[in-house]
Write a protein that holds these residues in place. Structure first.
Motif, PDB file in Angstrom:
ATOM      1  N   UNK A 128     -24.130 -15.483  31.307  1.00  0.00           N
ATOM      2  CA  UNK A 128     -23.562 -15.569  30.019  1.00  0.00           C
ATOM      3  C   UNK A 128     -22.514 -16.880  29.960  1.00  0.00           C
ATOM      4  N   UNK A 129     -21.959 -17.194  31.067  1.00  0.00           N
ATOM      5  CA  UNK A 129     -21.021 -18.238  31.000  1.00  0.00           C
ATOM      6  C   UNK A 129     -21.589 -19.657  31.708  1.00  0.00           C
ATOM      7  N   UNK A 130     -21.591 -19.648  33.072  1.00  0.00           N
ATOM      8  CA  UNK A 130     -22.038 -20.801  33.662  1.00  0.00           C
ATOM      9  C   UNK A 130     -23.326 -21.350  33.181  1.00  0.00           C
ATOM     10  N   UNK A 131     -24.350 -20.558  33.525  1.00  0.00           N
ATOM     11  CA  UNK A 131     -25.698 -21.119  33.427  1.00  0.00           C
ATOM     12  C   UNK A 131     -25.726 -21.517  31.773  1.00  0.00           C
ATOM     13  N   UNK A 132     -25.103 -20.749  30.985  1.00  0.00           N
ATOM     14  CA  UNK A 132     -25.285 -20.935  29.417  1.00  0.00           C
ATOM     15  C   UNK A 132     -24.544 -22.408  29.159  1.00  0.00           C
ATOM     16  N   UNK A 133     -23.370 -22.373  29.799  1.00  0.00           N
ATOM     17  CA  UNK A 133     -22.592 -23.672  29.594  1.00  0.00           C
ATOM     18  C   UNK A 133     -23.195 -24.848  30.279  1.00  0.00           C
ATOM     19  N   UNK A 134     -23.879 -24.738  31.204  1.00  0.00           N
ATOM     20  CA  UNK A 134     -24.560 -25.900  31.803  1.00  0.00           C
ATOM     21  C   UNK A 134     -25.707 -26.393  30.996  1.00  0.00           C
ATOM     22  N   UNK A 182     -31.625 -10.801  31.894  1.00  0.00           N
ATOM     23  CA  UNK A 182     -32.417 -11.454  32.991  1.00  0.00           C
ATOM     24  C   UNK A 182     -33.398 -12.455  32.178  1.00  0.00           C
ATOM     25  N   UNK A 183     -33.791 -12.007  30.990  1.00  0.00           N
ATOM     26  CA  UNK A 183     -34.745 -12.749  30.184  1.00  0.00           C
ATOM     27  C   UNK A 183     -33.968 -13.841  29.791  1.00  0.00           C
ATOM     28  N   UNK A 184     -32.734 -13.660  29.496  1.00  0.00           N
ATOM     29  CA  UNK A 184     -31.851 -15.034  29.017  1.00  0.00           C
ATOM     30  C   UNK A 184     -31.734 -15.981  30.276  1.00  0.00           C
ATOM     31  N   UNK A 185     -31.335 -15.458  31.227  1.00  0.00           N
ATOM     32  CA  UNK A 185     -31.266 -16.334  32.401  1.00  0.00           C
ATOM     33  C   UNK A 185     -32.248 -17.373  32.872  1.00  0.00           C
ATOM     34  N   UNK A 186     -33.793 -16.593  32.680  1.00  0.00           N
ATOM     35  CA  UNK A 186     -34.947 -17.280  32.939  1.00  0.00           C
ATOM     36  C   UNK A 186     -35.119 -18.317  31.868  1.00  0.00           C
ATOM     37  N   UNK A 187     -34.793 -17.929  30.716  1.00  0.00           N
ATOM     38  CA  UNK A 187     -35.029 -18.810  29.616  1.00  0.00           C
ATOM     39  C   UNK A 187     -34.113 -20.157  29.569  1.00  0.00           C
ATOM     40  N   UNK A 188     -32.773 -19.795  30.122  1.00  0.00           N
ATOM     41  CA  UNK A 188     -31.858 -21.037  30.223  1.00  0.00           C
ATOM     42  C   UNK A 188     -32.378 -21.892  31.627  1.00  0.00           C
ATOM     43  N   UNK A 189     -32.846 -21.005  32.555  1.00  0.00           N
ATOM     44  CA  UNK A 189     -33.277 -21.949  33.860  1.00  0.00           C
ATOM     45  C   UNK A 189     -34.461 -22.737  33.257  1.00  0.00           C
ATOM     46  N   UNK A 223     -40.174 -15.178  36.369  1.00  0.00           N
ATOM     47  CA  UNK A 223     -40.061 -13.796  36.773  1.00  0.00           C
ATOM     48  C   UNK A 223     -39.721 -12.766  35.806  1.00  0.00           C
ATOM     49  N   UNK A 224     -40.237 -11.562  36.263  1.00  0.00           N
ATOM     50  CA  UNK A 224     -39.911 -10.426  35.284  1.00  0.00           C
ATOM     51  C   UNK A 224     -38.986  -9.309  36.224  1.00  0.00           C
TER      52      UNK A 224
END
Length: 236
Positions: free
Chosen positions: A127-133, A72-79, A53-54
């Motif tokens: 920045x915290x939860x998804x990154x740490x996951x 948002x890009x970081x969130x998608x990349x981490x996902x 998604x963009x």
């Protein structure tokens, strides 16, 4: 870049039989055609599986928009990185937990795509939860690849699983906090609407129904006493 390279190979695969047909009048290079079709199918499957998604939103502040886009890009990349790691997780319990977390994360990111103005409220999730996951899953995989049965290794793997087991609750909590901000705005907007409609003589609240009067306990007691007296008299 990888897709461009694969498309070029597919074009070459289709071009070889075509050239042979024009040059000799005979269709040849069946293997080349089949291989070209396989590459196109594989590219389609590869693109379909990837969540891409963009964020399309302009607040009028270029600096803020840039930060939101990067977040948002970081969130998608981490996902997508967690999705990739999941394919190599052998532990059924951990894979099930990661799938639950990814379901919440996907709904969250889809919501943020539809409401990009709330992107900044999701910073802690990204920045915290998804990154740490992602970090924990990769650490678990590193320990798994060692193949060691040492107590320290098994203990660390167990602790990682126990920690990730609560991450779906953390994901939901972060999603709820962002959603609650919208619900508060909606509640305030509906209150204004009701006030405006009331001013125009339009009733928005259902009419109050007066509760039916309950029989007095004393009256019930009196009736019971009279009934007892009547029965006693009959017995005599």
């Amino acid at each position: 870049m990888v897709n461009i390279f694969l498309y070029l190979i597919a074009i070459i695969c289709f071009a070889v039989p075509s050239y042979n047909w024009f040059a000799t009048g005979h269709l040849s290079g069946t293997f080349s055609l089949v291989f070209g079709v396989f590459i196109l199918y594989w590219i389609h499957r590869r693109n379909k599986k990837k969540f891409k998604p963009e964020l399309e939103f302009s607040s009028g502040n270029e600096e803020v928009d840039k930060l939101n886009d990067e977040l948002f890009s970081k969130a998608v990349d981490d996902f997508n990185a967690i999705e990739k790691e999941m394919k190599h997780v052998d532990d059924d319990e951990l894979r099930k937990q990661l799938r639950k977390m990814q379901g919440i994360a996907k709904n969250f990111l889809t919501y943020l795509q539809q409401h990009p103005e709330r992107m900044s409220l999701a910073r802690r999730f990204v920045d915290y939860y998804q990154d740490r996951a992602l970090l924990l899953v990769r650490k678990y995989q590193e320990l798994e690849k060692t193949g060691l049965e040492a107590q320290e290794v098994q203990q660390s793997k167990w602790e990682i699983k126990q920690l990730l087991d609560k991450f779906d609750e953390a994901y939901e909590d972060q999603f709820s906090k962002v959603l609650n901000a919208q619900l508060m705005d909606l509640d305030a907007e509906m209150k204004v609407m009701k006030q405006n409609m009331a001013a125009d003589g339009i009733q928005t609240e259902p009419p109050k129904v007066e509760p039916q009067a309950k029989r007095s306990d004393d009256l019930v007691g009196t009736i019971i006493d009279l009934a007892d007296q009547f029965l006693n008299t009959k017995r005599k």
